[in-house]
Design a protein around this motif. Structure first.
Motif, PDB file in Angstrom:
ATOM      1  N   LYS A  46       0.803  -1.229   0.000  1.00  0.00           N
ATOM      2  CA  LYS A  46       0.000   0.000   0.000  1.00  0.00           C
ATOM      3  C   LYS A  46       0.836   1.280   0.000  1.00  0.00           C
ATOM      4  N   SER A  47       2.126   1.151  -0.346  1.00  0.00           N
ATOM      5  CA  SER A  47       2.992   2.328  -0.283  1.00  0.00           C
ATOM      6  C   SER A  47       3.190   3.002  -1.636  1.00  0.00           C
ATOM      7  N   ASN A  48       2.639   2.422  -2.705  1.00  0.00           N
ATOM      8  CA  ASN A  48       2.935   2.912  -4.057  1.00  0.00           C
ATOM      9  C   ASN A  48       2.017   4.061  -4.469  1.00  0.00           C
ATOM     10  N   PRO A  49       2.605   5.142  -5.016  1.00  0.00           N
ATOM     11  CA  PRO A  49       1.744   6.135  -5.665  1.00  0.00           C
ATOM     12  C   PRO A  49       1.086   5.491  -6.876  1.00  0.00           C
TER      13      PRO A  49
ATOM     14  N   CYS B 291     -20.920   3.995 -14.736  1.00  0.00           N
ATOM     15  CA  CYS B 291     -19.543   4.419 -15.014  1.00  0.00           C
ATOM     16  C   CYS B 291     -18.826   4.794 -13.721  1.00  0.00           C
ATOM     17  N   PHE B 292     -19.502   5.555 -12.875  1.00  0.00           N
ATOM     18  CA  PHE B 292     -18.882   6.000 -11.626  1.00  0.00           C
ATOM     19  C   PHE B 292     -18.703   4.823 -10.675  1.00  0.00           C
ATOM     20  N   ASP B 293     -19.696   3.944 -10.629  1.00  0.00           N
ATOM     21  CA  ASP B 293     -19.582   2.756  -9.777  1.00  0.00           C
ATOM     22  C   ASP B 293     -18.414   1.876 -10.221  1.00  0.00           C
ATOM     23  N   ASP B 294     -18.245   1.712 -11.533  1.00  0.00           N
ATOM     24  CA  ASP B 294     -17.148   0.896 -12.050  1.00  0.00           C
ATOM     25  C   ASP B 294     -15.795   1.490 -11.654  1.00  0.00           C
ATOM     26  N   PHE B 295     -15.662   2.789 -11.820  1.00  0.00           N
ATOM     27  CA  PHE B 295     -14.398   3.481 -11.529  1.00  0.00           C
ATOM     28  C   PHE B 295     -14.070   3.392 -10.040  1.00  0.00           C
ATOM     29  N   ILE B 296     -15.072   3.620  -9.225  1.00  0.00           N
ATOM     30  CA  ILE B 296     -14.879   3.538  -7.772  1.00  0.00           C
ATOM     31  C   ILE B 296     -14.512   2.113  -7.357  1.00  0.00           C
ATOM     32  N   ALA B 297     -15.140   1.119  -7.976  1.00  0.00           N
ATOM     33  CA  ALA B 297     -14.819  -0.280  -7.662  1.00  0.00           C
ATOM     34  C   ALA B 297     -13.365  -0.587  -8.002  1.00  0.00           C
ATOM     35  N   CYS B 298     -12.875  -0.046  -9.121  1.00  0.00           N
ATOM     36  CA  CYS B 298     -11.470  -0.259  -9.492  1.00  0.00           C
ATOM     37  C   CYS B 298     -10.536   0.401  -8.482  1.00  0.00           C
ATOM     38  N   ALA B 299     -10.910   1.580  -8.005  1.00  0.00           N
ATOM     39  CA  ALA B 299     -10.106   2.245  -6.976  1.00  0.00           C
ATOM     40  C   ALA B 299     -10.075   1.423  -5.698  1.00  0.00           C
ATOM     41  N   GLU B 300     -11.216   0.912  -5.294  1.00  0.00           N
ATOM     42  CA  GLU B 300     -11.280   0.100  -4.079  1.00  0.00           C
ATOM     43  C   GLU B 300     -10.464  -1.182  -4.218  1.00  0.00           C
ATOM     44  N   PHE B 301     -10.454  -1.757  -5.415  1.00  0.00           N
ATOM     45  CA  PHE B 301      -9.647  -2.957  -5.656  1.00  0.00           C
ATOM     46  C   PHE B 301      -8.163  -2.658  -5.464  1.00  0.00           C
ATOM     47  N   LEU B 302      -7.702  -1.535  -5.979  1.00  0.00           N
ATOM     48  CA  LEU B 302      -6.290  -1.187  -5.858  1.00  0.00           C
ATOM     49  C   LEU B 302      -5.878  -1.020  -4.402  1.00  0.00           C
TER      50      LEU B 302
ATOM     51  N   SER C 247      -7.608  -2.470  -1.694  1.00  0.00           N
ATOM     52  CA  SER C 247      -7.768  -3.752  -0.989  1.00  0.00           C
ATOM     53  C   SER C 247      -6.704  -4.766  -1.394  1.00  0.00           C
ATOM     54  N   SER C 248      -6.168  -4.628  -2.628  1.00  0.00           N
ATOM     55  CA  SER C 248      -5.150  -5.568  -3.095  1.00  0.00           C
ATOM     56  C   SER C 248      -3.743  -5.159  -2.681  1.00  0.00           C
ATOM     57  N   GLY C 249      -3.606  -4.009  -2.053  1.00  0.00           N
ATOM     58  CA  GLY C 249      -2.313  -3.599  -1.530  1.00  0.00           C
ATOM     59  C   GLY C 249      -1.461  -2.779  -2.473  1.00  0.00           C
ATOM     60  N   TYR C 250      -1.988  -2.439  -3.670  1.00  0.00           N
ATOM     61  CA  TYR C 250      -1.200  -1.624  -4.583  1.00  0.00           C
ATOM     62  C   TYR C 250      -0.956  -0.233  -4.015  1.00  0.00           C
ATOM     63  N   THR C 251      -1.934   0.305  -3.310  1.00  0.00           N
ATOM     64  CA  THR C 251      -1.831   1.681  -2.840  1.00  0.00           C
ATOM     65  C   THR C 251      -2.793   1.876  -1.675  1.00  0.00           C
ATOM     66  N   GLN C 252      -2.937   3.116  -1.248  1.00  0.00           N
ATOM     67  CA  GLN C 252      -3.907   3.516  -0.228  1.00  0.00           C
ATOM     68  C   GLN C 252      -4.545   4.812  -0.694  1.00  0.00           C
ATOM     69  N   PRO C 253      -5.686   5.203  -0.130  1.00  0.00           N
ATOM     70  CA  PRO C 253      -6.372   6.393  -0.641  1.00  0.00           C
ATOM     71  C   PRO C 253      -5.499   7.633  -0.722  1.00  0.00           C
ATOM     72  N   SER C 254      -4.656   7.859   0.252  1.00  0.00           N
ATOM     73  CA  SER C 254      -3.836   9.069   0.248  1.00  0.00           C
ATOM     74  C   SER C 254      -2.787   9.060  -0.852  1.00  0.00           C
ATOM     75  N   LYS C 255      -2.558   7.896  -1.492  1.00  0.00           N
ATOM     76  CA  LYS C 255      -1.560   7.797  -2.555  1.00  0.00           C
ATOM     77  C   LYS C 255      -2.187   7.436  -3.909  1.00  0.00           C
TER      78      LYS C 255
ATOM     79  N   PRO D 289     -15.178  11.145  -2.020  1.00  0.00           N
ATOM     80  CA  PRO D 289     -13.937  11.905  -1.791  1.00  0.00           C
ATOM     81  C   PRO D 289     -12.971  11.196  -0.855  1.00  0.00           C
ATOM     82  N   ASP D 290     -13.466  10.210  -0.121  1.00  0.00           N
ATOM     83  CA  ASP D 290     -12.645   9.554   0.897  1.00  0.00           C
ATOM     84  C   ASP D 290     -11.625   8.575   0.340  1.00  0.00           C
ATOM     85  N   ILE D 291     -11.759   8.134  -0.918  1.00  0.00           N
ATOM     86  CA  ILE D 291     -10.849   7.094  -1.400  1.00  0.00           C
ATOM     87  C   ILE D 291      -9.834   7.614  -2.417  1.00  0.00           C
ATOM     88  N   PHE D 292      -9.749   8.928  -2.600  1.00  0.00           N
ATOM     89  CA  PHE D 292      -8.779   9.499  -3.524  1.00  0.00           C
ATOM     90  C   PHE D 292      -7.925  10.531  -2.802  1.00  0.00           C
ATOM     91  N   GLY D 293      -6.633  10.536  -3.125  1.00  0.00           N
ATOM     92  CA  GLY D 293      -5.752  11.544  -2.562  1.00  0.00           C
ATOM     93  C   GLY D 293      -5.541  12.719  -3.486  1.00  0.00           C
TER      94      GLY D 293
END
Length: 729
Positions: free
Chosen positions: A476-479, A538-549, A551-559, A580-584
């Protein structure tokens, strides 16, 4: 949780005047529009507002320590030769080439593939006006003439000029007020067809800043050596002022096809005309003040029809008629009611394009899980003959029916470009590399591309490409940069980006491309699942992809940074309102932000095929729910005690964008700054909300290379600062 700002103190934003008297009644619902005055780009108040906002943005960007590093590195990385796909006209070959940091690509011509190329058109020679870019480009069938359109300031307007190819001499012909048109030469090379609009606001000198709606396009024919005032009016439809016209002359030169469309939907009417005696027909139309006598083959706007080939009156078309993934059909003009399938619709893959080659062969390109697959087929029967051996990526094809050679370009996230020369005369096609372009100091072996399928809110599987270093650690450390579009049946396929390569290498970024609904990745059904009342998908799909990133450890909301342009800018604007809570960080380019009034400006009325229109009561009720301008909220007020603010946001627009006019970004900027910051004595919103306005530039395209570098350095240094991403050499 929204990211904490790394600024020493919150920015001080200009106070924008609010006109509370501006209220519209939409089907009984009152909606205020206090920043309506920002819709006038020429008012002194708007100009002053833009100037003050630019000062705020520059004061922030000057603190971004990666800004100069990005700019300098991009200057270095772009210093390599780049070639576009060659194409043939007459017996000559043409291609675009850039030596590295030339503002625009240069058009070259060769007598054959082994001869020395010579410069045909170089817009870089005018060093005092590098904001005039190339728009339209069309070479006559015999390769005697080049007609090309110049776009001032990157706007959608084209001024067509003509030159002779043999000696490079410019002709006096000048055609003005051309927009959303092509240039179609008749095979006698005596002239060409084009479409134009009435001049905006009279003969204005600064085209591209207007907001007037684009209507009443007309089709004309221009005879070489004459003044535009002598051009022959060939077709118009004043009863349908929003219709737009494009033309095509068949490979045999015998027929003129007229495509008529109204919106951005993949549908068109299709008319035709035998032009074996076109000059006499044009003279008759001019003398008698009549239109050309087109014959209606398809007179309904319910499906797409694209010309592929013809033998006399027997035509082959690509269509989505009763085939959302497209198919090839055939019809005899003498029996216009009898259509037969040549290549039926695939059950799984989308037919992207079909081109006749080598006499009676076809090259068909399919999209299979967002990757291109290329087939050679028999034109007469449609039977599959060969599948070309290409890697996972995106291809473009240049070929003509009369030629035995096709040029095929290949690109992917990790390959800039390979151009193949495909010889079709042999029993088995012979593929050889014609030209391979490598990016200096980019080692593709250090990176990898994965494709995942993410479950959206309703369970639909959304494809997403993830590009990262091979040794990426999922801690979860990756930009992370997440990009999408999701509209107008447009598909985002793998492609290389020089700018993105710098982010991967020097910022350690993970790049993700989400193929959300609304696009064309799985055909018309996938497109329609992201339109009208289903736009929320469209928005639900995009948000789901963000949540996957996350939950899978690629990043965190602040990054996590999200980015999109045009319809993708709308996507970003809607998603930061909703989650707004899941994007930095958020980068929204030239977004459609006012969903209640977009249809009132320039070509916005054409987008109602995806969005609907607020003048319709049913449409209004779904538009008001997600319109970025009308859904800015203070997220901390309903957060159950959690600290939530909007992500650091940069809106990007351009002063000569006359497609998605700048007022969209300006009104949203004023609304966000007021609601979240300036109307409060002490606001929890400390993440910056700024705008970057490019001068003498248009809608995300045709910018000189230095402008591309400057915009990239600004937006990604902003991203790096907000995500706390460190630069490594």
């Amino acid at each position: 949780m929204g990211s904490l700002s790394t600024l020493d103190a919150p920015l001080k934003y200009p106070i924008a005047r609010r006109d509370e008297s501006v209220v519209d009644n939409y089907h009984g619902v009152l909606v205020s529009d206090p920043y309506r005055w920002l819709e006038d780009p020429d008012s002194e108040e708007t100009k002053e507002y833009v100037k003050r906002q630019a000062h705020v943005t520059e004061s922030l960007l000057s603190t971004c320590d990666t800004r100069d590093k990005l700019g300098n590195r991009l200057q270095q990385v772009f210093e390599f030769e780049r070639y576009q796909l060659p194409f043939k006209r007459g017996n000559k070959y043409f291609y675009f080439h850039n030596k590295g940091l030339q503002p625009f690509d240069v058009l070259y011509v060769q007598d054959d593939l082994d001869s020395d190329p010579k410069v045909l058109l170089d817009l870089n020679e005018d060093n005092n006006n590098v904001t005039v870019s190339l728009g339209l480009c069309s070479i006559s069938e015999d390769a005697k003439y080049l007609a090309y359109g110049l776009r001032p300031g990157g706007s959608d307007w084209n001024t067509i000029q003509v030159m002779t190819i043999e000696d490079g001499n410019s002709l006096p012909d000048t055609i003005s007020w051309v927009k959303f048109s092509n240039i179609t030469w008749t095979h006698d090379s005596k002239g060409f067809f084009y479409s134009r609009f009435p001049a905006p606001n009279g003969e204005t000198t600064d085209v591209g800043t207007e907001t007037k709606i684009d209507v009443n396009q007309e089709l004309y024919y221009h005879v070489l050596g004459t003044d535009q005032s002598e051009d022959v009016l060939c077709y118009k439809d004043p009863e349908h002022p929003k219709y737009r016209f494009s033309t095509y002359v068949t490979d045999d030169g015998q027929y003129l096809l007229l495509d008529i469309g109204e919106t951005c939907d993949s549908v068109n009417k299709l008319y035709y005309l035998n032009i074996s005696s076109i000059q006499s027909a044009l003279q008759s139309a001019k003398d008698e003040n009549t239109l050309l006598p087109f014959i209606k083959l398809v007179d309904d706007l319910d499906a797409l029809y694209q010309y592929v080939a013809n033998d006399e009156t027997i035509f082959t078309f690509q269509t989505n008629k009763n085939a959302p993934k497209c198919k090839l059909v055939r019809v005899d003009l003498s029996k216009p009611s009898n259509w037969t399938d040549v290549v039926p619709e695939s059950k799984r893959d989308v037919l992207v394009s079909a081109q006749a080659v080598n006499g009676n062969q076809l090259i068909t390109c399919y999209l299979s899980d967002v990757k291109h697959v290329v087939h050679i087929r028999d034109l007469l029967t449609g039977c599959l003959l060969h599948t070309l051996p290409l890697e996972i990526g995106t291809v473009r094809i240049n070929a003509r029916r009369k030629d035995t050679t096709a040029f095929i370009s290949f690109t992917s996230f990790l390959t800039y470009n390979i151009t193949y020369q495909c010889e079709l005369a042999s029993q088995v096609p012979v593929m050889k590399i014609f030209r391979e372009i490598l990016v200096p100091n980019f080692d593709r072996s250090e990176f990898k591309t994965d494709q995942v399928f993410v479950a959206s809110k309703d369970g639909t599987k959304i494809p997403m490409f993830i590009v990262s270093k091979k040794d990426v650690i999922l801690d979860k450390s990756n930009p992370c940069l997440l990009y999408a579009y999701g509209g107008f049946n447009s598909s985002l396929t793998p492609h290389f980006s020089v700018i993105r390569s710098v982010l991967l290498k020097h910022l350690g970024a993970v790049f993700c491309l989400a193929n959300i609904r609304g696009g064309g990745e799985y055909g018309e059904e996938w497109h329609k699942a992201g339109t009208f009342e289903k736009k929320q998908n469209c928005f639900d799909d995009f948000i789901a992809c963000a949540e996957f990133l996350v939950s899978s450890g690629y990043t965190q909301p602040s990054k996590l940074c999200i980015e999109g342009a045009s319809n993708g800018g709308l996507l970003v604007g809607a998603c930061i309102n909703q989650r707004p809570d899941i994007f930095g960080c958020a980068l929204a380019h030239v977004g459609v932000m006012d969903m209640l009034r977009f249809h009132k400006f320039t070509i916005g009325h054409a987008w109602t095929s995806d969005f609907g229109c607020s003048e319709m009561e049913e449409d209004f009720h779904w538009l008001i729910k997600y319109s970025p301008l009308h859904n800015v909220r203070r997220p901390w007020e309903n957060s159950n005690g959690r600290y939530i603010q909007y992500p650091a946001t940069m809106l990007l627009t351009a002063d000569h964008d006359n497609r998605v006019v700048p007022l969209h970004s300006l009104k949203l900027l004023a609304t966000m700054q007021h609601t979240l910051c300036t109307s409060l004595k002490r606001s929890p919103q400390v993440n910056p909300i700024v705008v970057r306005i490019e001068s003498k530039a248009g809608h995300c395209c045709c910018r000189p290379i230095q402008k591309e570098i400057d915009v990239a350095a600004d937006r990604y240094s902003f991203m790096a600062k907000m995500l706390d991403a460190s630069w490594t050499d």
